[in-house]
Design a protein around this motif. Structure first.
Motif, PDB file in Angstrom:
ATOM      1  N   TYR A 207     -34.954 115.074   2.580  1.00  0.00           N
ATOM      2  CA  TYR A 207     -34.571 115.456   3.937  1.00  0.00           C
ATOM      3  C   TYR A 207     -33.334 116.346   3.922  1.00  0.00           C
ATOM      4  N   ASP A 208     -32.357 115.997   3.074  1.00  0.00           N
ATOM      5  CA  ASP A 208     -31.153 116.808   2.987  1.00  0.00           C
ATOM      6  C   ASP A 208     -31.476 118.217   2.493  1.00  0.00           C
ATOM      7  N   VAL A 209     -32.416 118.307   1.551  1.00  0.00           N
ATOM      8  CA  VAL A 209     -32.811 119.616   1.040  1.00  0.00           C
ATOM      9  C   VAL A 209     -33.434 120.450   2.148  1.00  0.00           C
ATOM     10  N   VAL A 210     -34.277 119.824   2.973  1.00  0.00           N
ATOM     11  CA  VAL A 210     -34.919 120.533   4.078  1.00  0.00           C
ATOM     12  C   VAL A 210     -33.865 121.070   5.043  1.00  0.00           C
ATOM     13  N   VAL A 211     -32.902 120.240   5.377  1.00  0.00           N
ATOM     14  CA  VAL A 211     -31.845 120.658   6.305  1.00  0.00           C
ATOM     15  C   VAL A 211     -31.063 121.833   5.725  1.00  0.00           C
ATOM     16  N   ASP A 212     -30.722 121.739   4.424  1.00  0.00           N
ATOM     17  CA  ASP A 212     -29.966 122.827   3.803  1.00  0.00           C
ATOM     18  C   ASP A 212     -30.762 124.126   3.780  1.00  0.00           C
ATOM     19  N   ARG A 213     -32.040 124.031   3.467  1.00  0.00           N
ATOM     20  CA  ARG A 213     -32.869 125.239   3.415  1.00  0.00           C
ATOM     21  C   ARG A 213     -32.984 125.896   4.786  1.00  0.00           C
ATOM     22  N   GLU A 214     -33.223 125.082   5.798  1.00  0.00           N
ATOM     23  CA  GLU A 214     -33.337 125.641   7.141  1.00  0.00           C
ATOM     24  C   GLU A 214     -32.030 126.269   7.595  1.00  0.00           C
ATOM     25  N   SER A 215     -30.912 125.640   7.206  1.00  0.00           N
ATOM     26  CA  SER A 215     -29.608 126.173   7.603  1.00  0.00           C
ATOM     27  C   SER A 215     -29.320 127.506   6.911  1.00  0.00           C
ATOM     28  N   ALA A 216     -29.837 127.683   5.672  1.00  0.00           N
ATOM     29  CA  ALA A 216     -29.543 128.891   4.895  1.00  0.00           C
ATOM     30  C   ALA A 216     -30.469 130.050   5.205  1.00  0.00           C
ATOM     31  N   LYS A 217     -31.577 129.796   5.900  1.00  0.00           N
ATOM     32  CA  LYS A 217     -32.578 130.850   6.110  1.00  0.00           C
ATOM     33  C   LYS A 217     -31.991 132.077   6.807  1.00  0.00           C
ATOM     34  N   GLU A 218     -31.269 131.861   7.881  1.00  0.00           N
ATOM     35  CA  GLU A 218     -30.757 132.983   8.650  1.00  0.00           C
ATOM     36  C   GLU A 218     -29.762 133.798   7.839  1.00  0.00           C
ATOM     37  N   GLY A 219     -28.896 133.103   7.074  1.00  0.00           N
ATOM     38  CA  GLY A 219     -27.939 133.815   6.235  1.00  0.00           C
ATOM     39  C   GLY A 219     -28.610 134.623   5.149  1.00  0.00           C
ATOM     40  N   SER A 279     -18.630 122.990  18.574  1.00  0.00           N
ATOM     41  CA  SER A 279     -17.743 123.396  19.670  1.00  0.00           C
ATOM     42  C   SER A 279     -18.493 123.510  20.996  1.00  0.00           C
ATOM     43  N   THR A 280     -19.786 123.868  20.938  1.00  0.00           N
ATOM     44  CA  THR A 280     -20.565 123.997  22.171  1.00  0.00           C
ATOM     45  C   THR A 280     -21.301 122.749  22.549  1.00  0.00           C
ATOM     46  N   GLY A 281     -21.371 121.803  21.611  1.00  0.00           N
ATOM     47  CA  GLY A 281     -22.078 120.553  21.881  1.00  0.00           C
ATOM     48  C   GLY A 281     -23.568 120.711  21.872  1.00  0.00           C
ATOM     49  N   GLY A 282     -24.066 121.832  21.384  1.00  0.00           N
ATOM     50  CA  GLY A 282     -25.512 122.067  21.346  1.00  0.00           C
ATOM     51  C   GLY A 282     -26.083 121.773  19.987  1.00  0.00           C
ATOM     52  N   HIS A 283     -27.305 122.220  19.768  1.00  0.00           N
ATOM     53  CA  HIS A 283     -28.000 122.016  18.515  1.00  0.00           C
ATOM     54  C   HIS A 283     -28.382 123.368  17.952  1.00  0.00           C
ATOM     55  N   SER A 284     -28.155 123.573  16.678  1.00  0.00           N
ATOM     56  CA  SER A 284     -28.515 124.829  16.053  1.00  0.00           C
ATOM     57  C   SER A 284     -30.022 124.901  15.897  1.00  0.00           C
ATOM     58  N   ALA A 285     -30.568 126.059  16.133  1.00  0.00           N
ATOM     59  CA  ALA A 285     -32.011 126.223  16.010  1.00  0.00           C
ATOM     60  C   ALA A 285     -32.380 126.453  14.562  1.00  0.00           C
ATOM     61  N   THR A 286     -33.538 125.966  14.194  1.00  0.00           N
ATOM     62  CA  THR A 286     -34.057 126.173  12.851  1.00  0.00           C
ATOM     63  C   THR A 286     -35.198 127.156  12.917  1.00  0.00           C
ATOM     64  N   VAL A 287     -35.380 127.912  11.840  1.00  0.00           N
ATOM     65  CA  VAL A 287     -36.400 128.944  11.807  1.00  0.00           C
ATOM     66  C   VAL A 287     -37.492 128.518  10.848  1.00  0.00           C
TER      67      VAL A 287
END
Length: 287
Positions: A207-219, A279-287
């Motif tokens: 699960y942690d790997v999935v989160v990291d991959r999704e977070s890195a996609k945009e970068g 800071s915005t209290g929202g949720h980051s979108a995943t791609v």
């Protein structure tokens, strides 16, 4: 104040000469003692009168404790709890308000019930759910008194208690919460038996790997094409920096600098996304 919870015995051992017992022979006449207690200041004399009242009413406290026997607590512990309730009743009683027994019985009973609610449950259950449990337990006993009576349904229990079926269900679940089952408890008697712990799931590190991959996609998408290619060859094709350098016709040192710079840019991009999300209290979108 320590109380001797052993029940006092009458000096008369001859039933023929013993006085006839009233229905509540453990309700002595202590009106004068209570009026005397209320007129005394704190001190040895008041403590002595208080002890005398506790000793006189202790049989009643024991009788109340006996109502709760066979519920998983020893009778001696129940008597100690009831004695504590008796002391509280003596300290709070106002002799001008009526008979002491009418005040003491609910006070002592409440103390014993509070003991079960706060000390005997293996799981912390809200008081409302505990009350539902008690209603359901009593209703089940009343509906199965006749020999051969079937186990009452949820609807039957709801009709008998005046509760909703949802409340009955919550009370029935609470019936199983009074005690817990060890994780080492065997759930099968076969040779290949398993324990309760074997049936529990575990956190999947993927699960942690999935989160990291999704977070890195945009970068990664923002990187120049050559840098994306270098990262792909290094981390997905497991190529050495020397082989990558030979394929691209650049030095191995240049490849090393590009990998370090690309990873730093992607990491900074991910951390920036998380900071903005917090800071915005929202949720980051995943791609």
């Amino acid at each position: 104040m320590l109380i001797d919870t052993s029940t006092p015995h009458s000096d008369s051992s001859d039933p023929a000469t013993a006085p006839p017992r009233r229905r509540h022979d453990d309700a002595p006449d202590t009106v004068a003692l209570f009026h005397r207690l209320s007129s005394l200041e704190d001190g040895p004399e008041r403590d002595a009168v208080r002890d005398e009242l506790a000793t006189a009413w202790l049989p009643m406290a024991h009788r109340i404790a006996g109502r709760f026997r066979d519920r998983g607590e020893s009778i001696e512990d129940l008597r100690q709890v009831a004695a504590l309730g008796l002391v509280k009743a003596i300290d709070r009683f106002d002799p001008s308000r009526g008979a002491f027994e009418s005040y003491a019985v609910p006070t002592i009973t409440g103390e014993v019930k509070r003991h079960f609610r706060d000390r005997m449950w293996a799981l912390r259950v809200p008081r409302r759910v505990q009350e539902l449990r008690n209603k359901v337990r009593v209703a089940r006993r009343e509906l199965t008194q006749s020999p051969g009576s079937p186990e009452p349904s949820t609807a039957a229990l709801a009709a008998h208690t005046g509760l909703t079926e949802e409340e009955v269900t919550a009370g029935m679940e609470a019936l199983e919460s009074f005690s817990t089952l060890s994780l080492d408890a065997e759930l099968s008697s076969d040779d290949d038996g398993y324990s309760l712990a074997d049936t529990l799931g575990a956190a999947d590190s993927s699960y942690d790997v999935v989160v990291d991959r999704e977070s890195a996609k945009e970068g990664l998408r923002r990187l120049p094409e050559r840098e994306r290619a270098i990262l792909y060859m290094r981390f997905f094709e497991d190529m050495t920096q020397s082989r990558i350098a030979d394929r691209l016709g650049i030095s191995q040192m240049h490849v090393s600098r590009l990998i370090s710079r690309s990873c730093a840019r992607v990491r900074a991009d991910v951390m920036g996304q998380r900071k903005n999300t917090r800071s915005t209290g929202g949720h980051s979108a995943t791609v």
